[in-house]
Design a protein around this motif. Structure first.
Motif, PDB file in Angstrom:
ATOM      1  N   ARG A 234     -77.812 -22.302  80.470  1.00  0.00           N
ATOM      2  CA  ARG A 234     -79.179 -22.733  80.759  1.00  0.00           C
ATOM      3  C   ARG A 234     -79.926 -21.748  81.651  1.00  0.00           C
ATOM      4  NH1 ARG A 234     -77.876 -27.266  82.385  1.00  0.00           N
ATOM      5  NH2 ARG A 234     -78.058 -27.107  84.654  1.00  0.00           N
ATOM      6  N   HIS A 235     -79.249 -21.133  82.612  1.00  0.00           N
ATOM      7  CA  HIS A 235     -79.937 -20.311  83.599  1.00  0.00           C
ATOM      8  C   HIS A 235     -79.802 -18.802  83.370  1.00  0.00           C
ATOM      9  CE1 HIS A 235     -80.885 -23.821  86.000  1.00  0.00           C
ATOM     10  NE2 HIS A 235     -79.614 -24.191  85.978  1.00  0.00           N
ATOM     11  N   VAL A 236     -78.821 -18.392  82.563  1.00  0.00           N
ATOM     12  CA  VAL A 236     -78.602 -16.959  82.366  1.00  0.00           C
ATOM     13  C   VAL A 236     -78.793 -16.571  80.904  1.00  0.00           C
ATOM     14  CG1 VAL A 236     -76.954 -15.047  82.586  1.00  0.00           C
ATOM     15  CG2 VAL A 236     -76.999 -16.874  84.307  1.00  0.00           C
ATOM     16  N   LEU A 237     -77.978 -17.154  80.034  1.00  0.00           N
ATOM     17  CA  LEU A 237     -77.947 -16.708  78.639  1.00  0.00           C
ATOM     18  C   LEU A 237     -79.206 -17.072  77.875  1.00  0.00           C
ATOM     19  CD1 LEU A 237     -76.003 -15.196  76.800  1.00  0.00           C
ATOM     20  CD2 LEU A 237     -75.124 -17.407  76.032  1.00  0.00           C
ATOM     21  N   PHE A 238     -79.613 -18.326  77.973  1.00  0.00           N
ATOM     22  CA  PHE A 238     -80.769 -18.771  77.192  1.00  0.00           C
ATOM     23  C   PHE A 238     -82.065 -18.064  77.590  1.00  0.00           C
ATOM     24  CE2 PHE A 238     -84.338 -21.681  76.432  1.00  0.00           C
ATOM     25  CZ  PHE A 238     -84.249 -21.790  75.058  1.00  0.00           C
ATOM     26  N   PRO A 239     -82.384 -17.922  78.900  1.00  0.00           N
ATOM     27  CA  PRO A 239     -83.627 -17.200  79.242  1.00  0.00           C
ATOM     28  C   PRO A 239     -83.644 -15.760  78.742  1.00  0.00           C
ATOM     29  CG  PRO A 239     -82.841 -18.446  81.125  1.00  0.00           C
ATOM     30  CD  PRO A 239     -81.744 -18.504  80.108  1.00  0.00           C
ATOM     31  N   LEU A 240     -82.481 -15.083  78.773  1.00  0.00           N
ATOM     32  CA  LEU A 240     -82.438 -13.700  78.309  1.00  0.00           C
ATOM     33  C   LEU A 240     -82.471 -13.607  76.784  1.00  0.00           C
ATOM     34  CD1 LEU A 240     -79.796 -12.242  80.796  1.00  0.00           C
ATOM     35  CD2 LEU A 240     -82.277 -11.933  80.839  1.00  0.00           C
ATOM     36  N   ALA A 241     -81.998 -14.652  76.108  1.00  0.00           N
ATOM     37  CA  ALA A 241     -82.015 -14.656  74.646  1.00  0.00           C
ATOM     38  C   ALA A 241     -83.310 -15.228  74.079  1.00  0.00           C
ATOM     39  CB  ALA A 241     -80.840 -15.471  74.105  1.00  0.00           C
ATOM     40  N   LEU A 242     -84.139 -15.822  74.938  1.00  0.00           N
ATOM     41  CA  LEU A 242     -85.365 -16.469  74.463  1.00  0.00           C
ATOM     42  C   LEU A 242     -86.294 -15.525  73.705  1.00  0.00           C
ATOM     43  CD1 LEU A 242     -86.983 -19.072  74.344  1.00  0.00           C
ATOM     44  CD2 LEU A 242     -88.017 -18.470  76.551  1.00  0.00           C
ATOM     45  N   PRO A 243     -86.510 -14.275  74.145  1.00  0.00           N
ATOM     46  CA  PRO A 243     -87.361 -13.386  73.336  1.00  0.00           C
ATOM     47  C   PRO A 243     -86.849 -13.204  71.909  1.00  0.00           C
ATOM     48  CG  PRO A 243     -87.056 -12.471  75.519  1.00  0.00           C
ATOM     49  CD  PRO A 243     -86.128 -13.637  75.423  1.00  0.00           C
ATOM     50  N   GLY A 244     -85.527 -13.131  71.732  1.00  0.00           N
ATOM     51  CA  GLY A 244     -84.984 -13.020  70.385  1.00  0.00           C
ATOM     52  C   GLY A 244     -85.205 -14.279  69.566  1.00  0.00           C
ATOM     53  N   ILE A 245     -85.085 -15.436  70.211  1.00  0.00           N
ATOM     54  CA  ILE A 245     -85.334 -16.698  69.505  1.00  0.00           C
ATOM     55  C   ILE A 245     -86.789 -16.785  69.068  1.00  0.00           C
ATOM     56  CG2 ILE A 245     -85.322 -19.208  69.740  1.00  0.00           C
ATOM     57  CD1 ILE A 245     -83.043 -18.900  71.766  1.00  0.00           C
ATOM     58  N   VAL A 246     -87.690 -16.417  69.963  1.00  0.00           N
ATOM     59  CA  VAL A 246     -89.115 -16.456  69.619  1.00  0.00           C
ATOM     60  C   VAL A 246     -89.428 -15.436  68.533  1.00  0.00           C
ATOM     61  CG1 VAL A 246     -91.450 -16.197  70.511  1.00  0.00           C
ATOM     62  CG2 VAL A 246     -89.706 -17.280  71.924  1.00  0.00           C
ATOM     63  N   ALA A 247     -88.790 -14.254  68.610  1.00  0.00           N
ATOM     64  CA  ALA A 247     -89.007 -13.243  67.579  1.00  0.00           C
ATOM     65  C   ALA A 247     -88.547 -13.746  66.218  1.00  0.00           C
ATOM     66  CB  ALA A 247     -88.272 -11.957  67.950  1.00  0.00           C
ATOM     67  N   GLY A 248     -87.388 -14.385  66.171  1.00  0.00           N
ATOM     68  CA  GLY A 248     -86.927 -14.959  64.913  1.00  0.00           C
ATOM     69  C   GLY A 248     -87.814 -16.079  64.422  1.00  0.00           C
ATOM     70  N   SER A 249     -88.345 -16.861  65.361  1.00  0.00           N
ATOM     71  CA  SER A 249     -89.223 -17.967  64.970  1.00  0.00           C
ATOM     72  C   SER A 249     -90.517 -17.470  64.357  1.00  0.00           C
ATOM     73  CB  SER A 249     -89.515 -18.855  66.182  1.00  0.00           C
ATOM     74  OG  SER A 249     -90.377 -18.197  67.102  1.00  0.00           O
ATOM     75  N   ILE A 250     -90.949 -16.256  64.745  1.00  0.00           N
ATOM     76  CA  ILE A 250     -92.155 -15.691  64.136  1.00  0.00           C
ATOM     77  C   ILE A 250     -91.960 -15.569  62.631  1.00  0.00           C
ATOM     78  CG2 ILE A 250     -93.599 -13.621  63.973  1.00  0.00           C
ATOM     79  CD1 ILE A 250     -93.097 -13.185  66.953  1.00  0.00           C
ATOM     80  N   PHE A 251     -90.786 -15.079  62.243  1.00  0.00           N
ATOM     81  CA  PHE A 251     -90.503 -14.912  60.813  1.00  0.00           C
ATOM     82  C   PHE A 251     -90.352 -16.266  60.124  1.00  0.00           C
ATOM     83  CE2 PHE A 251     -88.756 -10.912  62.618  1.00  0.00           C
ATOM     84  CZ  PHE A 251     -89.550 -10.014  61.917  1.00  0.00           C
ATOM     85  N   THR A 252     -89.473 -17.125  60.647  1.00  0.00           N
ATOM     86  CA  THR A 252     -89.202 -18.383  59.964  1.00  0.00           C
ATOM     87  C   THR A 252     -90.435 -19.277  59.901  1.00  0.00           C
ATOM     88  OG1 THR A 252     -88.372 -19.320  62.042  1.00  0.00           O
ATOM     89  CG2 THR A 252     -86.764 -18.338  60.554  1.00  0.00           C
ATOM     90  N   PHE A 253     -91.190 -19.325  60.992  1.00  0.00           N
ATOM     91  CA  PHE A 253     -92.362 -20.198  61.020  1.00  0.00           C
ATOM     92  C   PHE A 253     -93.447 -19.682  60.079  1.00  0.00           C
ATOM     93  CE2 PHE A 253     -96.340 -21.829  62.805  1.00  0.00           C
ATOM     94  CZ  PHE A 253     -96.035 -23.171  62.941  1.00  0.00           C
ATOM     95  N   SER A 254     -93.749 -18.385  60.143  1.00  0.00           N
ATOM     96  CA  SER A 254     -94.828 -17.836  59.318  1.00  0.00           C
ATOM     97  C   SER A 254     -94.460 -17.847  57.841  1.00  0.00           C
ATOM     98  CB  SER A 254     -95.165 -16.413  59.765  1.00  0.00           C
ATOM     99  OG  SER A 254     -94.053 -15.551  59.604  1.00  0.00           O
ATOM    100  N   LEU A 255     -93.206 -17.522  57.517  1.00  0.00           N
ATOM    101  CA  LEU A 255     -92.798 -17.497  56.110  1.00  0.00           C
ATOM    102  C   LEU A 255     -92.796 -18.899  55.517  1.00  0.00           C
ATOM    103  CD1 LEU A 255     -89.912 -14.875  56.362  1.00  0.00           C
ATOM    104  CD2 LEU A 255     -92.131 -14.572  55.251  1.00  0.00           C
ATOM    105  N   THR A 256     -92.362 -19.890  56.283  1.00  0.00           N
ATOM    106  CA  THR A 256     -92.409 -21.273  55.807  1.00  0.00           C
ATOM    107  C   THR A 256     -93.844 -21.746  55.666  1.00  0.00           C
ATOM    108  OG1 THR A 256     -90.322 -21.712  56.943  1.00  0.00           O
ATOM    109  CG2 THR A 256     -91.588 -23.618  56.233  1.00  0.00           C
ATOM    110  N   LEU A 257     -94.679 -21.326  56.603  1.00  0.00           N
ATOM    111  CA  LEU A 257     -96.069 -21.768  56.606  1.00  0.00           C
ATOM    112  C   LEU A 257     -96.810 -21.316  55.354  1.00  0.00           C
ATOM    113  CD1 LEU A 257     -97.690 -23.339  58.788  1.00  0.00           C
ATOM    114  CD2 LEU A 257     -98.583 -21.145  59.568  1.00  0.00           C
ATOM    115  N   GLY A 258     -96.491 -20.120  54.856  1.00  0.00           N
ATOM    116  CA  GLY A 258     -97.241 -19.587  53.728  1.00  0.00           C
ATOM    117  C   GLY A 258     -96.550 -19.675  52.389  1.00  0.00           C
ATOM    118  N   ASP A 259     -95.311 -20.126  52.350  1.00  0.00           N
ATOM    119  CA  ASP A 259     -94.566 -20.157  51.089  1.00  0.00           C
ATOM    120  C   ASP A 259     -95.056 -21.293  50.196  1.00  0.00           C
ATOM    121  OD1 ASP A 259     -92.188 -20.913  49.257  1.00  0.00           O
ATOM    122  OD2 ASP A 259     -91.613 -18.979  50.079  1.00  0.00           O
TER     123      ASP A 259
END
Length: 317
Positions: A234-259
């Motif tokens: 919660r305090h170390v791994l997730f905050p540092l991995a959050l940019p990668g999660i958001v970056a992946g969500s850009i793809f999944t969210f936008s691709l689902t939105l327009g498919d």
């Protein structure tokens, strides 16, 4: 000594057209830069941004209900039509599906990416990349039609449930309102499963890249200081991995939105934004309304990208 070094000493004038041209470009680097960047900038400005501007402009026109012709007068009537109950329901349905697919993709992708980043070494990392990238090498339509056969009432998934004597569970799920249907291949559940499968690689790879940047000594330090695995996450791994999660969500969210292909092949008869654009532009001939529908994901993704940039997601792309 430096006074003796002149441009002629470094690059003497050379004879011939190509020589003079080379000398000119060397002495005028801004001209050389303009020549290099000119074609792609013109392509981006005219073809891409120009088409988006034309699309936005058409959304402010309307269609005549009697003649079916486009009325080229500036109006907000098309956007009022877009916010009607039926059309707004399409927007809500699409955004909800995109959000749910993104959340579940992140939940599934995180442990896979974590294992690849922290434990996979040598040939096993190569196997990981091969396993993630291999589905991307096959045909998009072939994958969707394969899933339609898998999810069909006579498909292998129903057969597996029958062999495990769990058909009652599948029938109970399909009997649920909204997410159920006659079979998984004609339900929102089936659409959701195919979306997650198709876009999963786009979520795993950015998370894996972000997790590889997390120094291992930070996790060890958290453990040495008495942090539990939950606290470390919660305090170390997730905050540092959050940019990668958001970056992946850009793809999944936008691709689902327009498919529009996946909901067209696997899913119910209720439309998503992509299907509505296709129907309005093709069958109905209502280009202004189709343009207004396309503006919706553009606006949503613009706001989403703004927030993602603030979270540092672009650093993990």
């Amino acid at each position: 000594m430096s006074a003796l070094v002149t441009p002629a000493t470094i690059l003497p004038n050379r004879p011939g057209l190509m020589g003079r041209l080379s000398d000119f470009l060397w002495k005028h680097p801004h001209v050389f830069l303009a020549i290099l960047l000119g074609p792609p900038v013109l392509w981006l400005g005219i073809i891409y941004l120009g088409s988006l501007f034309a699309l936005l402009l058409q959304s402010f026109f309307s269609i005549d209900d009697f003649s079916g012709l486009i009325n080229y007068e500036f109006t907000f009537a098309t956007y009022r039509q877009l916010l009607s109950d039926a059309n707004f329901d399409i927007i809500v349905r699409t955004v909800t599906m995109a959000a749910v697919v993104t959340i579940f993709s992140a939940l599934i992708a995180f442990p896979i990416a974590y294992y690849a980043a922290r434990y996979a070494k040598g040939k096993w990392k190569a196997v990981f990349y091969l396993g993630i990238m291999l589905p991307l090498w096959s045909s998009y339509l072939v994958k969707i039609y394969a899933w339609k056969l898998i999810l069909a009432k006579e498909g292998i998934l129903t057969w597996a449930f029958a062999k495990l004597h769990l058909l009652w569970l599948l029938d109970g799920w399909l009997s649920l309102p909204i997410i159920g249907g006659n079979s998984l291949s004609v339900s929102y559940t089936g659409t959701f499963l195919v979306f997650v499968y198709v876009w999963m690689p786009f979520m795993i790879l950015p998370i894996q890249a972000a997790l590889e940047r997390v120094p291992g000594n930070l996790i060890e330090a958290s453990s040495d200081l008495g942090g539990t695995p939950q606290q470390t996450f919660r305090h170390v791994l997730f905050p540092l991995a959050l940019p990668g999660i958001v970056a992946g969500s850009i793809f999944t969210f936008s691709l689902t939105l327009g498919d529009y292909i996946i909901p067209q092949i696997v899913g119910s008869s209720r439309l998503f934004i992509g299907q509505a654009v296709y129907a309005q532009q093709g069958t109905a001939g209502n280009i202004p309304l189709a343009a207004a529908f396309t503006v919706v994901p553009i606006v949503i993704m613009g706001l989403y990208l703004f927030m993602a940039k603030r979270l540092g997601a672009f650093d993990a792309l």
